[in-house]
Design an enzyme around this catalytic site. Structure first.
Site, mmCIF file in Angstrom:
data_model
loop_
_atom_site.group_PDB
_atom_site.id
_atom_site.type_symbol
_atom_site.label_atom_id
_atom_site.label_comp_id
_atom_site.label_asym_id
_atom_site.label_seq_id
_atom_site.Cartn_x
_atom_site.Cartn_y
_atom_site.Cartn_z
ATOM 1 N N ARG A 65 0.837 -1.207 0.000
ATOM 2 C CA ARG A 65 0.000 0.000 0.000
ATOM 3 C C ARG A 65 0.872 1.257 0.000
ATOM 4 O O ARG A 65 0.544 2.245 -0.666
ATOM 5 C CB ARG A 65 -0.965 -0.018 1.197
ATOM 6 C CG ARG A 65 -2.044 1.036 1.090
ATOM 7 C CD ARG A 65 -3.139 0.843 2.102
ATOM 8 N NE ARG A 65 -2.662 1.011 3.461
ATOM 9 C CZ ARG A 65 -3.372 0.726 4.548
ATOM 10 N NH1 ARG A 65 -4.600 0.239 4.440
ATOM 11 N NH2 ARG A 65 -2.879 0.903 5.756
ATOM 12 N N LYS A 125 -2.759 6.362 1.186
ATOM 13 C CA LYS A 125 -2.639 6.882 2.560
ATOM 14 C C LYS A 125 -1.690 8.074 2.576
ATOM 15 O O LYS A 125 -0.550 7.974 3.045
ATOM 16 C CB LYS A 125 -2.144 5.740 3.459
ATOM 17 C CG LYS A 125 -2.514 5.904 4.917
ATOM 18 C CD LYS A 125 -2.373 4.583 5.647
ATOM 19 C CE LYS A 125 -2.410 4.720 7.137
ATOM 20 N NZ LYS A 125 -3.655 5.239 7.675
ATOM 21 N N GLU A 136 -16.066 6.676 3.881
ATOM 22 C CA GLU A 136 -15.110 6.339 4.939
ATOM 23 C C GLU A 136 -15.677 6.655 6.323
ATOM 24 O O GLU A 136 -16.437 7.620 6.476
ATOM 25 C CB GLU A 136 -13.840 7.149 4.674
ATOM 26 C CG GLU A 136 -12.588 6.669 5.351
ATOM 27 C CD GLU A 136 -12.032 5.357 4.792
ATOM 28 O OE1 GLU A 136 -12.716 4.329 4.914
ATOM 29 O OE2 GLU A 136 -10.915 5.364 4.269
HETATM 30 N N1 PLP Z 1 -9.350 4.310 6.411
HETATM 31 C C1 PLP Z 1 -8.529 5.302 6.789
HETATM 32 C C2 PLP Z 1 -8.828 6.681 6.335
HETATM 33 C C3 PLP Z 1 -7.422 5.017 7.602
HETATM 34 O O1 PLP Z 1 -6.601 5.992 7.998
HETATM 35 C C4 PLP Z 1 -7.198 3.693 8.005
HETATM 36 C C5 PLP Z 1 -6.020 3.357 8.795
HETATM 37 O O2 PLP Z 1 -5.016 2.952 8.304
HETATM 38 C C6 PLP Z 1 -8.085 2.694 7.582
HETATM 39 C C7 PLP Z 1 -9.152 3.041 6.795
HETATM 40 C C8 PLP Z 1 -7.899 1.284 7.984
HETATM 41 O O3 PLP Z 1 -6.867 0.661 7.283
HETATM 42 P P1 PLP Z 1 -6.044 -0.512 7.910
HETATM 43 O O4 PLP Z 1 -7.010 -1.558 8.335
HETATM 44 O O5 PLP Z 1 -5.160 -0.984 6.832
HETATM 45 O O6 PLP Z 1 -5.314 0.048 9.067
HETATM 46 C C1 COI Z 2 -4.318 3.291 11.373
HETATM 47 O O1 COI Z 2 -5.326 2.680 11.681
HETATM 48 O O2 COI Z 2 -3.199 2.765 11.321
HETATM 49 C C2 COI Z 2 -4.368 4.690 11.024
HETATM 50 O O3 COI Z 2 -3.481 5.144 10.364
HETATM 51 C C3 COI Z 2 -5.504 5.475 11.482
HETATM 52 C C4 COI Z 2 -5.208 6.833 12.014
HETATM 53 C C5 COI Z 2 -4.514 6.867 13.315
HETATM 54 C C6 COI Z 2 -4.720 7.779 11.005
#
Ligand code: PLP
Ligand code: COI
Length: 340
Positions: free
Chosen positions: A80, A183, A219
């Site tokens: 990612r 991200k 989101e």
């Molecule tokens: N959506 C957003 C905007 C986020 O910042 C995050 C965190 O990383 C997620 C979703 C969840 O992603 P993940 O499960 O890979 O941490």
């Molecule tokens: C995460 O879940 O790792 C995130 O990045 C979410 C947030 C703290 C930005």
């Protein structure tokens, strides 16, 4: 082991002993360096400061029941970060550097990994920034990849307790053909006004409507949304949400426990029909949703009727965290034991 109140950790910054850094200069990545400074010296014209050349990741390492340290699905975070880098024209980090840097920073800070049974984990924050100086709008020639870690507890202070969320249409975190699927820091900057307002008005986070039509759930603050009804796990299919690795994992686990998985648009009115709903992510884990208030229409979608997580959410939470803490067989091979 450090003298930290492990059981009362929140999702905040706690200083640790080391971070690791790797520089891209003159067309190549250097060696991984160890630093004990919390600061980054950088040129005032660095592109990350002016033109938003910045991407980050979030992972967790867990001290397991057997004492081993497990890192969850780091390859997915690495991929990612590569997609994020490509989206904003940064130099991607090679997988070996990403992996070695993760292992190194975890091992160097092993005394900060919360003990098993406290519910805490070590949050790992990789950061890739354009450090080369530019004044015209163009990608940098130099980049810095850095990883710091910090011990954390739950993201939402409620922990695994249902939270109140606010649905908003008057702010977008990402444009339809913009960068919502990666991200990068700009998405978070764009989400701040709505997020701070939601907190002030008594909610844990903002649920954004899709930027293009405002008809669908997008989101859920710093996490993905899912809803459960009639034996189905339903989660939005949208270009403006971040493909969550937690959500990807939950979809697998949902199938494994007998739910049917649907990845599709979720019309806002459908919220009235869910038996359970939640926000999922590395930081949020699963955060069950009690109620969603539509700020514009005043509609109230009461999801949890008794203020408790629903049975499917509980099952998925136990399954996911069971794998992460080494309590349940890792049959999907998601965890890497970190030598430390
Ligand atoms: N959506 C957003 C905007 C986020 O910042 C995050 C965190 O990383 C997620 C979703 C969840 O992603 P993940 O499960 O890979 O941490
Ligand atoms: C995460 O879940 O790792 C995130 O990045 C979410 C947030 C703290 C930005």
């Amino acid at each position: 082991m450090k003298n930290i109140d492990w059981k009362n950790l929140s999702f905040g910054y706690v200083k640790t002993d080391y971070n690791v850094r790797c520089y891209y200069r003159n067309g190549e990545w250097g060696k991984i360096e160890t630093s004990s400074s919390e600061h980054i010296p950088m040129h005032m014209a660095a592109t990350c400061l002016h033109y938003g050349q910045e991407a980050f990741e979030g992972m967790k390492a867990y001290r397991g029941k057997d004492g081993q340290v497990r890192l969850f699905r780091w390859e997915e975070n690495c991929k990612r970060l590569e997609r994020s880098a490509e989206a904003i024209m940064m130099q991607p980090v090679p997988m070996e550097i990403f992996r070695d840097a993760c292992f190194k920073v975890i091992a160097l800070n092993k005394d900060y990994i919360p003990p098993y049974g406290t519910g805490g984990s070590l949050y790992i924050r990789p950061l890739l920034i354009g450090t080369g100086a530019k004044v015209g709008v163009s990608p940098a020639d130099e980049y810095l990849f850095i990883i710091f870690v910090t011990p954390v507890g739950p993201y939402f202070k409620e922990g695994f307790k249902p939270v109140k969320m606010q649905l908003a249409r008057d702010y977008d975190r990402a444009a339809p053909l913009g960068t919502g699927h990666v991200k990068v820091g700009g998405n978070y900057a764009a989400s701040l006004r709505a997020g701070v307002r939601a907190h002030k008005e008594g909610y844990a986070a903002t649920i954004f409507a899709d930027a293009k039509t405002k008809q669908y759930i997008d989101e859920a603050g710093p996490a993905n949304f899912f809803g459960i009804k009639n034996g189905k796990y339903i989660t939005p299919d949208s270009h403006t949400i971040l493909p969550s690795i937690t959500n990807m994992s939950l979809r697998e686990l949902a199938k494994d426990v007998g739910l049917v998985v649907e990845n599709r648009n979720i019309p806002i009115e459908e919220l009235a029909t869910f038996e359970e709903a939640g926000a999922c992510g590395t930081a949020a884990v699963i955060s069950p949703i009690e109620v969603i208030h539509d700020r514009e229409t005043g509609k109230v979608y009461q999801i949890s009727k008794n203020g408790e997580p629903g049975p499917w959410s509980q099952k998925l939470y136990n399954y996911l965290t069971g794998i992460q803490f080494g309590e349940v067989e890792d049959k999907f091979n998601w965890c890497t034991v970190v030598p430390c």
